[in-house]
Design an enzyme around this catalytic site. Structure first.
Site, PDB file in Angstrom:
ATOM      1  N   PRO A   1       0.821  -1.176   0.000  1.00 57.62           N
ATOM      2  CA  PRO A   1       0.000   0.000   0.000  1.00 57.62           C
ATOM      3  C   PRO A   1       0.868   1.244   0.000  1.00 57.62           C
ATOM      4  CG  PRO A   1      -0.167  -1.322   2.040  1.00 57.62           C
ATOM      5  CD  PRO A   1       0.627  -2.056   1.091  1.00 57.62           C
ATOM      6  N   GLU A   2       0.755   2.059  -0.977  1.00 55.49           N
ATOM      7  CA  GLU A   2       1.481   3.321  -0.953  1.00 55.49           C
ATOM      8  C   GLU A   2       0.598   4.348  -0.247  1.00 55.49           C
ATOM      9  OE1 GLU A   2       3.474   4.147  -4.672  1.00 55.49           O
ATOM     10  OE2 GLU A   2       3.889   2.037  -5.000  1.00 55.49           O
TER      11      GLU A   2
ATOM     12  N   LYS B   1       3.077   6.880   4.471  1.00 60.54           N
ATOM     13  CA  LYS B   1       2.612   5.511   4.658  1.00 60.54           C
ATOM     14  C   LYS B   1       2.369   5.188   6.128  1.00 60.54           C
ATOM     15  CE  LYS B   1       5.468   4.483   0.662  1.00 60.54           C
ATOM     16  NZ  LYS B   1       6.787   3.954   0.241  1.00 60.54           N
TER      17      LYS B   1
ATOM     18  N   ARG C   1      10.326  13.464  11.086  1.00 60.65           N
ATOM     19  CA  ARG C   1      11.348  12.900  10.200  1.00 60.65           C
ATOM     20  C   ARG C   1      10.791  12.520   8.833  1.00 60.65           C
ATOM     21  NH1 ARG C   1      10.601   7.411  10.409  1.00 60.65           N
ATOM     22  NH2 ARG C   1       9.859   6.478  12.349  1.00 60.65           N
TER      23      ARG C   1
ATOM     24  N   ASN D   1       7.103   2.235  -4.965  1.00 61.10           N
ATOM     25  CA  ASN D   1       7.748   1.823  -6.203  1.00 61.10           C
ATOM     26  C   ASN D   1       6.869   2.021  -7.436  1.00 61.10           C
ATOM     27  OD1 ASN D   1      10.113   0.951  -7.375  1.00 61.10           O
ATOM     28  ND2 ASN D   1       9.545  -1.209  -7.312  1.00 61.10           N
TER      29      ASN D   1
ATOM     30  N   ARG E   1      15.529  -2.214  -5.031  1.00 60.70           N
ATOM     31  CA  ARG E   1      14.164  -2.254  -5.554  1.00 60.70           C
ATOM     32  C   ARG E   1      14.203  -2.249  -7.068  1.00 60.70           C
ATOM     33  NH1 ARG E   1      10.509  -0.491  -1.892  1.00 60.70           N
ATOM     34  NH2 ARG E   1       9.073  -1.628  -3.190  1.00 60.70           N
TER      35      ARG E   1
END
Length: 295
Positions: free
Chosen positions: A2-3, A52, A151, A193, A285
């Site tokens: 899940p993005e 996310k 962050r 990705n 990736r």
DNA sequence: GATTAATGCTAAA
DNA sequence: TTAGCCTTAATCT
């Protein structure tokens, strides 16, 4: 995973079906027993997504922080009140792939027996939610939640002041390839990705172009297009980056094969220039891109 | 039935 | 740098 769009939908779903409700919190798997005890019986007051990361705020200033990682997912179920409260179509599952019940005829008989490793189960008067496979699941303080946010870079799905400028500055100040910067959650939060590959294609950008070699205007357009694609993803519940002209005749939505320009299309002809779509390993990736269009 | 890869990150080494 | 998460779907044998 899940993005960012999926996590945004999750935050919406929790807001719809659980906000203001006292929740029974347990950890059938056992790994989150201490955290569950800390939250048990408390009222969900707010539900937020950033990138996310999902943050469920409770009435005693404790926050359930969840990151789904590669294959984490939430399952939902409930009675008619619960299903009717959901504004996103009441998916039964939100995670790597959304699942909808085919019919609404099943009687609600309370939460099912936990199947598999259920890290957390939330139960309200009208429904339930199970979490499995998450990378992060922790009960933290508001201050700790703030530190997590601090962050993370700007999230294109949120209206943060200076978000676009922060992204552009972050890109232009580094010599890292733009394909890596897009995956850096400190530069932009929520891109994974699929969006990485697709937005670079749509903007015609060479994945190896160093951030500091981009024009400021190109970086701005990259942000804008990412924001559009992710907002579409929130609406659709899936990542669709091709326009209707690439879909089957008369289809309202594309099939999986037609939804992307380059992601998982290595070796196939580019939809625009017909050159074979390339695949390269970048920072562990798989990076998909078109050598013809992205130079 | 077994194996692999997957939209990702953390913590241990 | 690598294991781990411990799921799911697709691909293999």
């Amino acid at each position: 995973m899940p993005e960012g769009h999926s996590v945004r939908r999750l935050a919406q779903q929790f807001g719809d079906v659980f906000t203001g409700e006292a929740l029974s919190v347990s950890s059938p798997q056992g790994r989150f027993a201490a955290g569950a005890a800390l939250l048990d019986g408390h009222i969900l007051t707010d539900s937020r997504a950033h990138g996310k990361h999902l943050f469920l705020h409770f009435d005693h200033a404790v926050v359930l922080h969840v990151h789904l990682g590669l294959y984490g997912a939430w399952d939902f179920g409930g009675d008619a009140t619960f299903l009717g409260a959901s504004s996103i179509g009441a998916p039964r599952k939100i995670g790597e792939r959304e699942v909808f019940d085919d019919d609404g005829t099943a009687e609600y008989a309370g939460p099912p027996e936990p199947r598999g490793a259920v890290r957390v189960r939330l139960v309200s008067a009208h429904g339930w939610a199970d979490l499995r496979g998450a990378t992060t699941c922790a009960a933290i303080t508001e201050a700790e939640a703030g530190a997590v946010l601090a962050r993370l870079g700007p999230d294109p799905l949120r209206n943060q002041p200076e978000a676009r400028t922060r992204f552009v500055t972050g890109v232009l100040s580094r010599k890292t390839p733009i394909a890596a910067l897009l995956m850096d959650q400190k530069v932009i939060a929520g891109v994974g990705n699929v969006y990485r590959a697709e937005v670079l294609f749509r903007q015609g950008l060479d994945p190896w172009l160093p951030g500091n070699a981009l024009q400021g205007s190109a970086a701005g357009l990259l942000w804008d297009d990412t924001a559009v694609l992710m907002a579409d993803g929130v609406r659709d519940g899936r990542i669709i980056t091709t326009p209707a002209g690439y879909w089957a005749e008369g289809a309202a939505l594309p099939s999986g094969d037609d939804a992307h320009y380059v992601y998982k299309r290595e070796g196939l002809p580019c939809r625009v220039c017909a050159a074979p779509v390339a695949i390269t390993e970048l920072a562990g990736r798989k990076l998909y891109w078109c050598p013809g269009c992205q130079q």
